[in-house]
Design a protein around this motif. Structure first.
Motif, short mmCIF file in Angstrom:
data_model
loop_
_atom_site.label_atom_id
_atom_site.label_comp_id
_atom_site.label_asym_id
_atom_site.label_seq_id
_atom_site.Cartn_x
_atom_site.Cartn_y
_atom_site.Cartn_z
N ARG A 1 -46.01 35.97 114.79
CA ARG A 1 -46.29 34.95 113.79
C ARG A 1 -46.62 35.57 112.43
O ARG A 1 -46.20 35.10 111.39
CB ARG A 1 -47.49 34.12 114.28
CG ARG A 1 -47.88 32.95 113.40
CD ARG A 1 -48.99 32.13 114.07
NE ARG A 1 -50.16 32.93 114.42
CZ ARG A 1 -51.19 33.15 113.59
NH1 ARG A 1 -51.19 32.64 112.38
NH2 ARG A 1 -52.21 33.86 113.98
N THR A 2 -47.39 36.63 112.46
CA THR A 2 -47.79 37.27 111.20
C THR A 2 -47.25 38.69 111.15
O THR A 2 -46.70 39.20 112.12
CB THR A 2 -49.32 37.31 111.07
OG1 THR A 2 -49.84 38.02 112.20
CG2 THR A 2 -49.92 35.92 111.05
N LEU A 3 -47.42 39.31 110.01
CA LEU A 3 -47.01 40.71 109.87
C LEU A 3 -48.02 41.61 110.58
O LEU A 3 -49.15 41.18 110.82
CB LEU A 3 -46.90 41.08 108.39
CG LEU A 3 -45.94 40.23 107.55
CD1 LEU A 3 -46.00 40.64 106.08
CD2 LEU A 3 -44.51 40.34 108.09
N ARG B 1 -39.83 39.77 103.48
CA ARG B 1 -41.17 39.25 103.80
C ARG B 1 -42.20 40.38 103.82
O ARG B 1 -43.31 40.25 103.28
CB ARG B 1 -41.09 38.57 105.17
CG ARG B 1 -42.34 37.82 105.54
CD ARG B 1 -42.10 37.04 106.85
NE ARG B 1 -43.38 36.74 107.48
CZ ARG B 1 -43.55 36.59 108.78
NH1 ARG B 1 -42.52 36.75 109.61
NH2 ARG B 1 -44.74 36.31 109.28
N GLN C 1 -56.00 33.80 106.98
CA GLN C 1 -54.72 33.13 107.25
C GLN C 1 -54.79 31.62 106.97
O GLN C 1 -53.81 31.01 106.57
CB GLN C 1 -54.29 33.38 108.71
CG GLN C 1 -53.91 34.83 108.98
CD GLN C 1 -53.85 35.15 110.46
OE1 GLN C 1 -53.93 34.26 111.30
NE2 GLN C 1 -53.70 36.42 110.78
N VAL D 1 -51.51 34.37 104.46
CA VAL D 1 -51.17 33.88 105.79
C VAL D 1 -50.51 35.00 106.61
O VAL D 1 -50.80 35.19 107.78
CB VAL D 1 -50.22 32.67 105.70
CG1 VAL D 1 -49.66 32.30 107.07
CG2 VAL D 1 -50.93 31.49 105.06
N ASP D 2 -49.65 35.75 105.97
CA ASP D 2 -48.86 36.75 106.67
C ASP D 2 -49.63 38.03 106.98
O ASP D 2 -49.37 38.69 107.97
CB ASP D 2 -47.65 37.14 105.79
CG ASP D 2 -46.37 36.52 106.31
OD1 ASP D 2 -46.44 35.85 107.37
OD2 ASP D 2 -45.33 36.71 105.67
N ALA D 3 -50.53 38.39 106.10
CA ALA D 3 -51.04 39.77 106.17
C ALA D 3 -52.55 39.87 106.39
O ALA D 3 -53.07 40.96 106.50
CB ALA D 3 -50.66 40.53 104.89
#
Lengths: 924, 564
Positions: free
Chosen positions: A67-69, A89, B546, B537-539
């Motif tokens: 879902r996330t990095l 991304r 997030q 959100v991603d990192a």
């Protein structure tokens, strides 16, 4: 033949990185795999050698299905994983992280503190533009510390410094305080660095990616002309160091990787080099002016011109050698003596003892080993047939149990201590035995603060328990030892109940410790001069050796005996024969076979009688037996016990030649002073406490007319008809190999190439032996010997007139007599004043506050120093370093000697203390 | 430019006095030793011990901090970084003035702000004088009674300057405990029979595990992981295993755990114990937020009662350790909570490894929200179908909605999962307050995003809101009206996250601060905010970072008029 590369032996995991099928090695993180395969991933909080923390998020990558990095520094590949390190991304996040951090840099620009900012590097590589965010409000700079500049406006909160401080060096000074955007790196409880418990090891500086932590005074902004890979001139740990040099000056240092230190350094190694640039360096040969009489007072360098005049090298060498020659030829060979140095290289030490043995014509040669581990070496030779350590310090990681006794490693072997602390963090139990509770106690499972001077009673009590409870290793004893029954009979008188009131450690603790040590899979004993510097120093060491022998805790990884060597080359200087009773490689001078061997090698007749030891030389001067001395790089007028006595002796010498880099306290008594080279100004090999022979390389040239020591020695020797033609250290080393079986297989080229080789290394291409005694001992019988030791008192016990115990030693920042460190502006600023450490309640009972002056007096002398409150000091005792000439601790100490090793009792004498006094005048 | 410098003379004077850093004050050390008594000095008790000092002296002066460090064989830095992480510890260094002995904490989170917290704060700051400290704090878990001020440990509901001043004047500083179901009452109603069976082996762990799986109960702390599956996973890892119960109910708008604890604590304790025994945990750590002083009193007493009167005299229950939070929202994040139980800063861990495998003290750990285990007894005794039979709009189960804001009947409402916002307001909340027109709602606390009135017909449950950029989380529903500004509430939420970020990872530590600054601009730079949000959100390491952009993104999406 070269071994297979390591990775060929490891399992691999197939996965996809950026669309290509690749293999990760087992245990490798994604960032490591990427790097190995040539793919760069930006990273800031990640640094090889530190635990990956994954907090900066600059290294995030895209893993299919997640879902996330994911932070590539903290994730490993699994079979079939699909990883994108540079997808749109991933790059978006990588760049945003860099932009966010850059927006909080000073002026939102490049780091003003270092040209090597890793943030700046990645900002450039990823083309991160001008930050689009407002800057944070910035903390103010902390420039309180003499060695380290703290500019937290460049801090990115990556905690590399914290991990370096807490997890690597384990000095536990740096914390991460507060939370959220208020989070900050702090020292102790957010104190200015100079007021904190920081020991200035500089590991944080080495770890910092942005220059928020840098060497003080902006030296980090200068670009070095060259770097030199060498070692450290201070303690026996022998750290490998890279020196950054500009305009013949050392700018700053970095730890190098190697088994001794793995990039780590301490304050002395990292910041203490600048003594060599001190304007007080001797740069011209000096000859005592005619008619200036010697007194027992120390010479103030301001009065140098009144007492000495400059001379040419030719004149000074002729004068120096002429004086020695005259005494030799008129008053006999034994009227001369020489004190060499454990600070010089192996080659220098070897030539110095050769000069005394062949040029002076006697064995009157010694050095400061007499003052530090002579007793350890005597006991080791007697019991095990070898004076060397059995295992390297780094072996502590293999030990389940460590006994640290009479050693304050965080102060005296700081980098070695980091490995001990690391071991403790990984589950090794440390048993600290010491009259004073030192900082490593924090990591100890057991702290035995025994009464000073009662080592033998306590250790015998522990051995009693081992035999009483049948914990001895009978198989080992039978196979590898002798005289065990004698030991068993002897120990009958030392039940723990009986020794507990003597040593002050209760019987149960003694039993517990005995069980722990004896029954562990691997136990190692490390000791320092708390063991050796007693009139029963040899007995103390005999007990430790017996402890190891009866439990078989020797000769295997993590099991052994390690007397921690003080000087960077005290091991080497002893190895090459800079001691009065043995030729190189501990070959007794009394053995005709050895005499013949060395007479053949050196081409002269040799004296078959052991010579005088350090303290005996002083007596011999006063007894009118010794008239001339050559002192190279030692400072007996500060280091030897009962200084009034010593200074009287030196002032009465007919001819004293001193070869040194500063006008030491001893040099003030000289007839001629030869300005020599500091460690950084020459090439040579040095043997560390682990028996590693390491290459010291020249970084700068000696100042003025100062000369390298090998040259000076050869010039003196040739004026004493030695006829030497050495072209440099390599020539000397090659001769040493002929004299010493232990290094016969060690070539100069190989040390040059590998930096560090461990002896015994008898044949070319041997790997060297970090652990010895794996199969018996180099004694005549091949067995280790038990030598019982009875408990005896110190020479001078406290009484009603002198009720307190005085113990000497060293401080972290100051080396030995201070001749190097007190000339380092950085180290001097950190520990500027003579202090004596006393328990706060003892200070109170003197009716004063901590920090005030007290007068300490023994039957031999007195000093005035500042009373430093230290709850680790045992009540009724005090501790002082012997580096302060304005308060020379050795005015107080007792010159009583251990009968076997002739080591003086620096660790115990009786004193009285009173409030007040006038502080002495520091003379340089 | 100002810099910290120390003159050589000052340095000399300091070095003459003592070793580097802070000398241990022997008198302070004796006081600390007396305060700690014979309690263990093990590291994980650091926060507990800091509480003792804070309770005793109303602050933690550096001499006690240093003495505690010495006593616990920790460095001053380790103690300081922990103490300074938590809101409820006041470290006072040499030369600093200690805070007044009494603190009034006024909640300024969403529901309380809507109820006028800021004017209350202003009034108290000017009215209470220097002897009382007024502190703005995040949600204290009593949102149905907003605005809340906590005088010492005494929560004042619907606080006014007058009521707070009266409490201060009358020294009413303790939480009051209302009647709850005691152990005797609970047992009289059949309580602890199931636990007894589990203890004595007459009910198999497999049958319990199966019931839990069949019930469809999902973790009620917010993440919604199926409880039965979690039990099976943890029990599959090597012993020793541990259990950690999360009652750090800090999500603004949430107060359901407190609600149940204050009514029926033994139902929770029995469920917890059954969970621990079923999974095979050797010890249970209950982490209770410090704001719940009343619950702490209840739990302290009732845990002791349970341990002294075990349901089975033959088979032993694992020990229960009640641990006290210290004011840190992030410790509601499960791995941050585990760190905090270990006596450290509450910084979330990177995962993998997951707590089920490497959790508390490195052991496989069953981590549960309090309410998740609260339902265990009912599910076992009434059967899994009892739980799953509830539900609306094709969703199954029950949810305890903590409802606050502009409705007539705020409070905890146990309602079928899948109920819509409109249904909740109409059926459970007595409609909107007079003068307030339904405008929008937070479906899951500050982190779950915001939805407008036009989207009030979506079934509310796990997973159903994700596609709208929202989540139900702990079912903390805050209803706002035409008198409120969604934009303003989003700013409140972002500032809350900025304050409560643990400070570990860049996207959250720096991102929340930069976002809050950008959101205070009159004109939002929505493009930059969105770019930042996507990276947060991603990192970010954990859910805080997030989820932090959710309200902000919802304003852009659903309340665009407010940005014009």
């Amino acid at each position: 033949m070269a071994a297979n590369p390591e990775f060929m032996n490891k399992a691999t995991i197939g996965f996809t990185m950026n669309g290509e099928e690749v293999s990760a090695l087992e245990g490798e993180t994604l960032i490591q795999t990427a790097k190995r395969l040539g793919t760069e991933i930006p990273h800031l909080c990640y640094k090889e050698g530190l635990r990956a923390d994954g907090n900066c998020r600059a290294c995030v990558v895209e893993i299919e299905g997640e879902r996330t990095l994911a932070p590539s520094c903290c994730r490993s590949a699994t079979a079939g994983m699909k990883v994108q390190t540079a997808s749109e991304r991933a790059i978006k996040s990588q760049k945003m992280v860099l932009e966010l951090l850059k927006s909080d840099m000073p002026k939102q620009g490049e780091s003003p503190y270092t040209p090597n900012s890793e943030l700046d590097l990645w900002v450039k590589k990823l083309n991160v533009g001008e930050p689009r965010f407002e800057a944070r409000s910035q903390p103010i700079a902390d420039l309180s510390h003499p060695a380290i500049a703290v500019n937290m406006d460049a801090c990115i909160q990556c905690t590399r410094c914290l991990r370096a401080c807490r997890e690597e060096q384990m000095n536990d000074v740096i914390g991460y305080a507060n939370r959220g955007s208020h989070s900050e790196i702090v020292f102790d409880i957010a104190d200015p660095m100079a007021a904190s418990s920081c020991v200035a090891c500089g590991e944080c500086v080495q770890a910092c990616p942005t220059g928020a932590l840098m060497p003080a005074n902006d030296v980090g902004l200068e670009i070095a002309d060259k770097t030199v890979d060498s070692t450290c001139p201070y303690c026996g740990v022998g750290c490998l160091i890279k020196y950054h040099v500009k305009d013949n000056k050392i700018l700053y240092t970095e730890g190098r990787d190697g088994d001794t230190n793995h990039f780590r350094l301490c304050v002395k190694g990292r910041y203490g080099f600048n003594y060599i640039h001190n304007p007080l360096r001797l740069t011209k040969p000096l000859i005592r002016r005619k008619g200036v009489a010697k007194t027992t007072e120390l010479l103030d360098p301001n009065d140098l011109d009144k007492v000495f005049r400059e001379a040419t090298w030719e004149e000074a060498l002729d004068f120096a050698a002429g004086g020695l020659k005259k005494i030799r030829d008129t008053q006999g060979k034994k009227a001369l003596a020489g004190l060499g140095s454990a600070k010089g290289s192996n080659e220098e030490a070897y030539l110095f003892q050769k000069l005394v043995r062949t040029g002076f014509g006697s064995n009157n040669v010694d050095h400061c080993t007499r003052l530090c581990h002579a007793s350890s070496v005597v006991a080791l030779l007697e019991c095990l047939g070898s004076g060397a350590v059995s295992n390297p310090v780094s072996d502590v990681s293999e030990a389940e149990v460590l006994i640290i006794i009479g050693s304050n490693p965080t102060v005296n072997h700081p980098v070695g201590a980091t490995f001990m602390k690391n071991a403790a963090a990984n589950g090794t139990k440390i048993i600290l035995m010491d009259p004073n509770i030192t900082s490593i106690a924090k990591y100890a499972s057991h702290v035995l603060q025994f009464r000073p001077d009662t080592d033998v009673a306590m250790l015998n009590g522990i051995m009693y328990v081992i035999l009483d409870e049948g914990l001895q290793n009978d198989v080992y004893i039978k196979k590898n030892t002798e005289d065990f029954e004698q030991m068993r009979a002897h120990l009958k008188n030392y039940s723990p109940e009986k020794v507990a009131p003597i040593c002050g450690i209760d019987a149960n603790t003694l039993r517990e410790v005995a069980r722990l040590y004896a029954t562990s899979k691997s136990s190692m004993i490390l000791w320092g001069m708390g063991i050796s510097q007693h009139i029963h120093g040899t007995d103390n060491a005999r007990c430790l050796i017996a402890l190891a022998l009866m439990t078989g805790q020797i000769g295997k990884p993590g099991s052994g005996l390690h007397p921690l060597r003080g000087q960077n080359n005290v091991q080497g200087a002893s190895d090459v024969g800079l001691i009065p009773m043995v030729f190189p490689d501990y070959q007794p001078v009394t053995d005709p076979e050895n005499q013949a061997k060395f007479e053949k090698l050196w081409g002269v007749d040799l004296d078959p009688v052991p010579g005088l030891t350090t303290v005996e030389m002083i007596h011999a001067i006063l007894d009118k037996e010794v008239f001339g001395m050559f002192v190279q790089g030692e400072n007996p007028a500060m280091s030897d016990p009962n200084q009034n006595h010593v200074r009287e002796a030196f002032s009465s010498l007919e001819h004293l030649v001193v070869q040194d880099i500063f006008l030491t306290e001893t040099a003030g008594f000289a007839d001629v002073i030869l300005p020599a080279s500091a460690f950084y100004e020459k090439n040579g090999t040095f043997s560390n406490t682990d028996r590693r022979v390491q290459m010291g390389r020249q970084a700068v040239t000696p100042p003025g007319d100062a000369k390298q020591d090998l040259w000076i020695l050869q010039e003196i020797a040739n004026r004493l008809d030695c006829g030497w033609t050495y072209n440099g250290p390599e020539d000397v080393f090659n001769e040493m190999r002929q004299a010493m079986g232990s290094i016969a297989g060690m070539t100069w080229d190989r040390i040059e190439k590998e930096d560090s080789l461990t002896y015994p290394l008898e044949n070319i291409d041997d790997p060297g032996q970090p652990i010895i005694f794996t199969d018996g001992f180099p004694t005549d019988s091949g067995r280790g010997r038990f030598v019982p030791a009875e408990y005896i008192h110190a020479d001078e016990m406290p009484d009603s007139e002198y009720p307190l115990i005085f113990i000497t030693g060293r401080q972290l920042e100051h080396w030995h007599t201070g001749s190097m460190t007190r000339h380092s502006p950085t180290l001097d600023a950190i520990e500027p004043d003579p202090i004596v450490a006393i328990h706060p309640e003892d200070i109170k009972s003197l009716g004063i506050e901590a920090g005030e002056l007290i007068t300490i007096e023994s039957r031999r002398g007195k000093v005035v120093a500042y009373a430093r409150a230290d709850i680790g000091i045992q009540k009724g005792s005090m501790f002082m370093a012997f580096c302060y000439n304005e308060a020379s601790a050795n005015l107080i100490t007792n010159e009583a000697l251990d009968p076997s090793a002739k080591i003086p009792e620096f660790k115990f004498c009786a004193v009285k203390a009173s409030a007040g006094g006038e502080i002495g005048v520091r003379i340089n | 430019m100002a810099v910290i410098k120390i003159s050589p003379d000052q340095i000399k004077r300091k070095k003459r006095r003592g070793p580097k850093g802070h000398a241990v004050d022997l008198a302070a050390l004796e006081e600390i030793q007396a305060l700690l008594g014979d309690e263990s000095r093990q590291r994980d008790l650091l926060i507990e011990h800091l509480h003792k000092i804070q309770d005793q002296y109303q602050h933690i002066s550096s001499k006690y901090l240093v003495a505690l460090a010495h006593e616990m064989k920790l460095s001053p830095a380790e103690v300081f970084e922990v103490a300074s992480f938590y809101h409820h510890f006041d470290v006072v260094k040499e030369g600093q003035t200690p805070p007044p002995a009494l603190t009034v904490r006024v909640c300024e989170s969403v529901s309380c702000e809507m109820a006028g917290a800021h004017s209350l704060i202003n009034a108290l700051e000017s009215g209470l004088g220097d002897d009382v400290r007024v502190q703005k704090v995040p949600c204290v878990g009593r949102c149905q009674h907003a605005p809340i001020a906590v005088v010492g440990q005494n929560p004042i509901h619907q606080a006014t300057a007058e009521s707070v001043t009266a409490a201060v004047d009358n020294n009413q500083i303790k939480d009051t405990i209302t009647d709850y179901i005691s152990m005797d009452d609970y047992k009289a109603d059949g309580g602890y029979q199931t636990l007894k069976k589990v203890l004595e082996g007459s009910m198999s762990t497999e049958s319990i595990m199966k019931k839990m799986e069949d019930s469809g109960l999902r973790g009620l702390g917010g993440a919604g992981f199926p409880a039965g599956r979690k039990w099976r996973i943890v029990s599959g890892f090597d012993a020793p295993r541990l259990m950690a119960v999360n009652i750090d109910e800090g999500e603004p708008g949430t107060f359901k755990d407190r609600h149940y604890l204050e009514i029926d604590p033994h139902r929770f304790l029995e469920g917890m114990m059954i969970a621990a025994l079923t999974v095979g945990c050797d010890a249970i750590y209950v982490y209770l937020r410090d704001e719940y002083a009343g619950c702490r009193q209840i739990l302290t007493k009732e845990i002791a009662d349970l341990q002294n009167n075990p349901p089975s005299s033959i088979y032993q229950m694992p020990p229960i350790y009640l641990r006290r939070g210290a004011g840190a929202y992030i410790c509601g994040e499960e791995s941050a909570m585990v760190e905090s139980i270990e006596g450290k800063r509450g910084m979330p861990r990177l995962r993998p490894p997951f707590l089920a495998e490497v959790g508390l003290f490195g052991r496989p750990t069953l981590e549960h929200n309090m309410e998740s285990v609260y339902w265990v007894r009912d599910i076992i005794e009434k059967g899994p179908e009892w739980f799953s039979s509830h539900g609306r709009h094709e969703r199954k189960g029950l949810r305890s909605f903590s409802i606050s804001g502009r409705v007539n009947k705020p409070g905890v409402h146990l309602a079928p999962a899948g109920i819509t916002m409109r249904e909740l307001i109409d059926e459970y909340c007595g409609g909107m307050q007079e003068g307030h027109e339904f405008y929008g709602y937070f479906p899951g606390g500050a982190s779950g995003g915001m939805l407008p009135e036009s989207m009030a017909d979506i079934p509310m449950d796990f997973d159903t809101l994700n596609k709208y950029g929202c989540f139900i989380g702990s079912a903390a529903v805050i209803v706002f009206s035409n008198q409120d500004s969604a934009k303003q509430l989003a700013v409140n939420a972002m500032k809350f996250f900025e304050e409560e970020s643990c400070g570990q990872c860049t996207p959250c530590r720096v991102g929340t601060a930069k976002a809050a600054t950008l959101m205070e601009e009159k004109q939002w730079n929505t493009e930059l905010l969105e770019e930042l949000a996507s990276v947060m959100v991603d990192a970010s390491i954990c859910g805080l970072g997030q989820a932090a952009p959710n309200p902000m993104r919802c304003v852009v999406k659903y309340f665009p008029d407010e940005l014009k």
